[in-house]
Design a protein around this motif. Structure first.
Motif, mmCIF file in Angstrom:
data_model
loop_
_atom_site.group_PDB
_atom_site.id
_atom_site.type_symbol
_atom_site.label_atom_id
_atom_site.label_comp_id
_atom_site.label_asym_id
_atom_site.label_seq_id
_atom_site.Cartn_x
_atom_site.Cartn_y
_atom_site.Cartn_z
ATOM 1 N N UNK A 26 0.996 -1.215 0.652
ATOM 2 C CA UNK A 26 0.202 0.179 0.227
ATOM 3 C C UNK A 26 1.091 1.272 0.408
ATOM 4 N N UNK A 27 -0.118 2.378 -0.438
ATOM 5 C CA UNK A 27 1.349 3.256 0.022
ATOM 6 C C UNK A 27 2.045 3.696 0.652
ATOM 7 N N UNK A 51 11.801 5.494 8.837
ATOM 8 C CA UNK A 51 11.923 6.668 8.291
ATOM 9 C C UNK A 51 10.522 6.755 8.396
ATOM 10 N N UNK A 52 10.104 7.585 8.745
ATOM 11 C CA UNK A 52 8.697 7.785 8.760
ATOM 12 C C UNK A 52 7.486 8.476 7.492
ATOM 13 N N UNK A 53 6.576 8.495 7.861
ATOM 14 C CA UNK A 53 6.219 9.304 6.643
ATOM 15 C C UNK A 53 6.281 10.152 6.368
ATOM 16 N N UNK A 54 6.640 11.480 7.355
ATOM 17 C CA UNK A 54 6.795 12.474 7.055
ATOM 18 C C UNK A 54 8.276 12.653 6.681
ATOM 19 N N UNK A 55 9.013 11.355 6.565
ATOM 20 C CA UNK A 55 10.511 11.854 5.807
ATOM 21 C C UNK A 55 11.572 12.092 6.738
ATOM 22 N N UNK A 56 10.913 11.620 8.445
ATOM 23 C CA UNK A 56 12.205 11.617 8.809
ATOM 24 C C UNK A 56 12.648 11.271 9.205
ATOM 25 N N UNK A 57 14.060 10.630 9.672
ATOM 26 C CA UNK A 57 14.835 9.628 9.641
ATOM 27 C C UNK A 57 15.765 9.336 10.787
ATOM 28 N N UNK A 67 25.096 4.000 6.085
ATOM 29 C CA UNK A 67 24.060 3.805 6.215
ATOM 30 C C UNK A 67 23.377 4.575 5.498
ATOM 31 N N UNK A 68 21.852 4.630 4.248
ATOM 32 C CA UNK A 68 21.100 5.692 4.333
ATOM 33 C C UNK A 68 19.680 5.264 3.893
ATOM 34 N N UNK A 69 19.280 5.627 4.704
ATOM 35 C CA UNK A 69 17.369 5.128 4.398
ATOM 36 C C UNK A 69 16.417 5.818 2.825
ATOM 37 N N UNK A 70 16.043 5.163 2.493
ATOM 38 C CA UNK A 70 15.433 6.925 1.425
ATOM 39 C C UNK A 70 14.136 6.280 1.307
ATOM 40 N N UNK A 71 13.648 6.697 0.473
ATOM 41 C CA UNK A 71 12.259 6.084 -0.247
ATOM 42 C C UNK A 71 11.624 6.421 -2.048
ATOM 43 N N UNK A 72 10.718 5.866 -2.318
ATOM 44 C CA UNK A 72 10.038 6.286 -3.399
ATOM 45 C C UNK A 72 8.957 5.827 -2.974
ATOM 46 N N UNK A 73 7.916 7.056 -3.362
ATOM 47 C CA UNK A 73 6.720 7.087 -2.953
ATOM 48 C C UNK A 73 5.590 6.937 -3.902
ATOM 49 N N UNK A 74 6.634 7.438 -5.169
ATOM 50 C CA UNK A 74 5.721 6.255 -6.498
ATOM 51 C C UNK A 74 5.519 4.865 -6.754
ATOM 52 N N UNK A 75 6.640 4.258 -6.133
ATOM 53 C CA UNK A 75 6.999 3.258 -6.393
ATOM 54 C C UNK A 75 6.328 2.588 -4.487
#
Length: 114
Positions: A26-27, A51-57, A67-75
């Motif tokens: 899901x999103x 990583x939170x929904x608001x982008x905090x890490x 290490x770096x956590x990141x996200x692609x919301x579209x995927x």
């Protein structure tokens, strides 16, 4: 409920890099937070990065700067970029989605040889 599926683990030499991926069903913007955890043989599962929904890490002290956590919301995907890997990073890495409770993936093995 949420399903998450990890990929990207493997065998790498010390000093090398890997990128793990975790796709959610899901999103990820609807999920409170998503995190990467790891469990080495004989040890407890530990939080590596989140990583939170608001982008905090936030990161475990042992991986900060590597290490770096990141996200692609579209995927609906989060990533864990790991550099300067050490043998002590060897573990099964799990992705988890904080959506009411923690929804876990099956895990992906990361092995760092010395």
């Amino acid at each position: 409920q949420v399903q998450v599926v990890e990929s990207g683990g493997g065998l790498v030499q010390a000093g090398g890099s890997l990128r793990l991926s975790c796709v959610a069903s899901r999103s990820i913007l609807s999920i409170n937070a998503m995190g990467w955890y790891r469990q080495a043989p004989g040890k407890q599962r530990e939080l590596v990065a989140r990583i939170t929904s608001g982008g905090s890490t936030n990161y475990a002290d042992s991986v900060k700067g590597r290490f770096t956590v990141s996200r692609d919301n579209a995927k609906n995907t989060i990533y864990l970029q790991m550099i300067s890997l050490k043998p002590e990073d060897t573990a099964v890495y799990f992705c988890a989605a904080d959506y009411g409770l923690l929804w876990w993936g099956q895990g992906t093995q990361v092995t760092v040889s010395s």
